[in-house]
Motif scaffolding. Sequence first.
Motif, mmCIF file in Angstrom:
data_model
loop_
_atom_site.group_PDB
_atom_site.id
_atom_site.type_symbol
_atom_site.label_atom_id
_atom_site.label_comp_id
_atom_site.label_asym_id
_atom_site.label_seq_id
_atom_site.Cartn_x
_atom_site.Cartn_y
_atom_site.Cartn_z
ATOM 1 N N VAL A 24 -12.932 -3.508 1.065
ATOM 2 C CA VAL A 24 -13.510 -2.390 1.586
ATOM 3 C C VAL A 24 -14.194 -2.108 2.815
ATOM 4 C CG1 VAL A 24 -15.621 -1.013 0.433
ATOM 5 C CG2 VAL A 24 -14.233 -2.415 -0.754
ATOM 6 N N LEU A 26 -13.381 -3.585 5.305
ATOM 7 C CA LEU A 26 -12.164 -3.615 6.459
ATOM 8 C C LEU A 26 -11.678 -2.170 6.401
ATOM 9 C CD1 LEU A 26 -10.032 -4.825 8.122
ATOM 10 C CD2 LEU A 26 -8.508 -5.347 6.245
ATOM 11 N N THR A 27 -11.501 -1.278 5.269
ATOM 12 C CA THR A 27 -11.051 0.025 4.981
ATOM 13 C C THR A 27 -11.965 0.887 5.972
ATOM 14 O OG1 THR A 27 -10.129 -0.427 2.855
ATOM 15 C CG2 THR A 27 -10.433 1.989 3.432
ATOM 16 N N LEU A 28 -13.460 0.806 5.472
ATOM 17 C CA LEU A 28 -14.440 1.577 5.935
ATOM 18 C C LEU A 28 -14.379 1.426 7.629
ATOM 19 C CD1 LEU A 28 -16.897 1.253 3.411
ATOM 20 C CD2 LEU A 28 -15.458 3.319 3.793
ATOM 21 N N VAL A 30 -12.057 0.261 9.826
ATOM 22 C CA VAL A 30 -11.000 0.695 10.326
ATOM 23 C C VAL A 30 -10.957 2.151 10.141
ATOM 24 C CG1 VAL A 30 -8.442 0.640 10.820
ATOM 25 C CG2 VAL A 30 -9.661 -1.394 10.132
ATOM 26 N N SER A 31 -11.118 2.870 9.250
ATOM 27 C CA SER A 31 -11.259 4.333 9.090
ATOM 28 C C SER A 31 -12.222 4.922 10.101
ATOM 29 C CB SER A 31 -11.421 4.822 7.658
ATOM 30 O OG SER A 31 -10.772 4.111 6.732
ATOM 31 N N LEU B 111 -4.573 -3.837 3.292
ATOM 32 C CA LEU B 111 -4.918 -2.475 3.130
ATOM 33 C C LEU B 111 -3.854 -1.530 2.336
ATOM 34 C CD1 LEU B 111 -6.111 -2.392 6.822
ATOM 35 C CD2 LEU B 111 -7.454 -1.733 4.921
ATOM 36 N N PHE B 114 -4.569 -2.356 -1.338
ATOM 37 C CA PHE B 114 -5.783 -1.814 -1.659
ATOM 38 C C PHE B 114 -5.340 -0.238 -2.212
ATOM 39 C CE2 PHE B 114 -10.089 -0.298 -0.724
ATOM 40 C CZ PHE B 114 -10.665 -0.953 -2.148
ATOM 41 N N ALA B 468 -5.311 1.835 6.391
ATOM 42 C CA ALA B 468 -6.804 1.902 6.311
ATOM 43 C C ALA B 468 -6.991 3.177 6.035
ATOM 44 C CB ALA B 468 -7.496 1.028 7.298
ATOM 45 N N VAL B 469 -6.676 4.214 6.542
ATOM 46 C CA VAL B 469 -7.065 5.483 6.298
ATOM 47 C C VAL B 469 -6.470 5.893 5.002
ATOM 48 C CG1 VAL B 469 -6.957 8.003 7.384
ATOM 49 C CG2 VAL B 469 -7.400 6.199 8.830
ATOM 50 N N CYS B 516 -10.382 -4.205 -5.610
ATOM 51 C CA CYS B 516 -10.446 -5.482 -4.573
ATOM 52 C C CYS B 516 -10.188 -6.753 -5.159
ATOM 53 C CB CYS B 516 -12.120 -5.482 -4.518
ATOM 54 S SG CYS B 516 -13.049 -4.157 -3.549
#
Lengths: 206, 677
Positions: A24, A26-28, A30-31, B111, B114, B468-469, B516
């Motif tokens: 989570v 990492l996602t946030l 990078v975004s 990513l 996920f 990621a986006v 997760c």
Amino acid sequence: MQKTLLFVDKVSTWVGHAFSWFIVALTLHVSWEVFRRYAMDSPRAWAFDVMIMFYGALFMMAGAYTLAKNGHVRGDVLYGFFRPRTQATIDLILFIVFFLPGVFALTWAGFFYAQESWHINEHSNITYEGPPVYPFKAIIPLAGAILLVQGIVEIIRCVICIKQGYWPSREEDVEEVDVDKLKEELNVKDEDIEKLDVYVTREKPR
Amino acid sequence: MIIRKELWFGFGLMALIVLSVLILTPWGNLFDAHLSHADLGVLGLLMLALIVVAIMLGFPTAFTLMGMGVFFAWLAYRSVNPQLAVNQVLDLFVQRTYGVMSNDVLIAIPLFLFMGYLVERAQLIDRLFHSLHLATSRVPGSLAVASIVTCAIFATATGIVGAVVTLMGLLAFPAMLKAGYNIKVAAGAITAGGCLGILIPPSVLLIVYGATAGVSVVQLYAGAFFPGFMLAFLYIGYIIVLAKWKPNLMPPLAESEQRVPLPPHAQALARRGRHPLATSWRALMGDAPGVSKRTVFAQFFVSLLPALAIAAIIVVAYRIATAPEAQVSTAGLVEAGGAIAADASQSEQSSGLIGAPDTEEENKPGELAPPPGAQEEKKPAAAEPTSATPAPPDAAAAPAKRLPAPPWFYVLLAVCVGTILLIYWLWNWERLEVFKLLLASFFPLALLILAVLGSIVVGLATPAEAAAVGAFGGFVLAAIYRFIAHWRDRPQSEASIGVVLARTLKEFGRIMKESCFLTAKTSAMVCWLFVGSGIFSAAFALLGGQEIIEKWVLSLNMTPLQFMILAQLIIFILGWPLEWTEIIIIFMPIFIPLLPHFGIDPLFFGLLVALNLQTAFLSPPVAMAAFYLKGVSPPHVTLNQIFAGMMPFMGIQIIALILLYMFPGIGLWLPSVMYAK
């Protein structure tokens, strides 16, 4: 005995779960970084290092967790057809022959690798004034050690299985394909599936 | 019975390998540390043979690789310097491990995983299937076609073959059986469709291949795009032809089931006119027909959406086609360069913001030099303050002139206008309802995939960033869909939005947690395999096994075609006992160095491998997809029926493989255009 095994399982799982939240982050991270670059035009140099660290720590620390849940990929062609005793014997031998030396080497080497990095206060050289990497390198021996402990638990499991003829139980965890849950999700009941047999058997005579 | 035979076959194979290892091992030299170069090479090959046996025994592959790699690397070092061997092995191992931990290609794996788990848990597959089913209801074999499209889209977004096949087995399989479809056809459509996600990017397989072979993942994605869609279209084409040819296998739906139920307001409007666009426009302008203006406007707006979307495509295409980049080289001035940059950023913004409305005036064909529009006028004003010495007006104006649109733009324009005309000619109230359904299920998912892929292929983001986006998009998608589902299910008594929000949040927490944990487990599985193979492949290289294989293969004097067929055959056979992760991570490093000798592009080879490994999911007796489907099908559906259903699709996959080989352009065209390779 079973209690100790499950306790170690729990520790591995807890560590794995804790580090799994890194995805989570990492996602946030990078975004947000992509947003900063295109919308705010102010990228940060250390973002890439942090990205790598999130990812590396995530999968390394989840290694023992995955082992505790029997999640590492196996060649399933023959293994699945063996009786539990045969499975346990093969596993026991290979844990001792392959797993212990391999993971021990990793932990041992990782320890000195991280120690050296710690001593010289190593910083990332990908970008100018990169963030420190010694904590990241310390992940290697840490992950190795947890994996080693979990591996010993697995060895004991093998021995128990050889003795009693069936595999000792493991704790439940989320599964990638949980058929019951998927059935619930689509409101399909087992009776519904069985009712469909009419259509199947009807076709048979043709 | 089948099981028995397999066991014997497996044991026979293993015994054969072990026996040859025992005979060929240079026992005499092994213990006194005087291994010659040739001995080491033999040891390398033995290691490769042993790993196959060890993997087939069923021990977790990552640790098999680790243990074996450490041991053989030690043997290799010992033959050079026995004192340093242990330290050298340890250094090598830990450095390899750190290499995997800091690999900037592999980051994309967790990513994308996920994103997949989140999208899967958004639970939109039944809406997707329902709307696609209605959309294709007039196509022969509509249910099977809808199944394949649903599978393709959903599998592409999630990448989880097992979940897709299980879900479709619960959803589409009963529907097809009830409609009187042949069991084999129904099973084949679901299993084959579910496996498409392995090939169509963004797929994890291509990342793993890219990381192993050192091929750019971006180019792999661009390359796999068309082969993936070609395969999907071949499947659909096969279904349609089969349904036409043998209608008894896939009886067409009853007229009553083809009809789309219209909501009351649409019925009221439909009585006033057949065409939604015209009718709702008339209703908006004047006479109130007993339906609120807001509803009417909504109909009108939704009807207009396709035109707006296509108009936006035209504008963007026009911007790209006529971007005044070619003149940069002639006007070498700094000021001029600044002007161009300002113009480019401005035009990007304008195409995104006002894009659609000024399509008409922007795209009048015939006018080669477009009239100076608002952007062109604004541009020098924007450029001048930034440049210290203002450029002479004509020098600044020259690069601002847009290029004349190339011929392909007019072709595209004609196609788009044709599409708009066709859409509105066919447009009616029922299609509007179907379109609304698709808008709520198909388009968000397709948009998510296209946005992720597009930003990678165009070069806006690295695969990891796009992933990621995309994961963030999956996040939002799951939240919205779960909220809508809870909103619809809410009991009449508690209609407050707060209660629904709270319930959504609670479920969303569970979804996040599960996603997760699953991501952590699956990425640990894949990446630890890389840790193991790091030391293993290093040992293989140290022993010189690669050298021997290379010499041997070159001594065979094969033509590139023969080599290619042999390689694909070996990979196909390996697909029987091994998982695709193992095949790529362990065996690709052996094939890749051979490719230059035969003049084969590793990118192209990767596409063939991806297509090939997809076949492995469908080839009995270990076809995973079949077992997942069997798990949720009625008791009288046998595995053999499912296998039989998969066979034609396997045939199509092989045809696709041959097509791709015969016309490499299918895969290589897009990368060559995008990256001038």
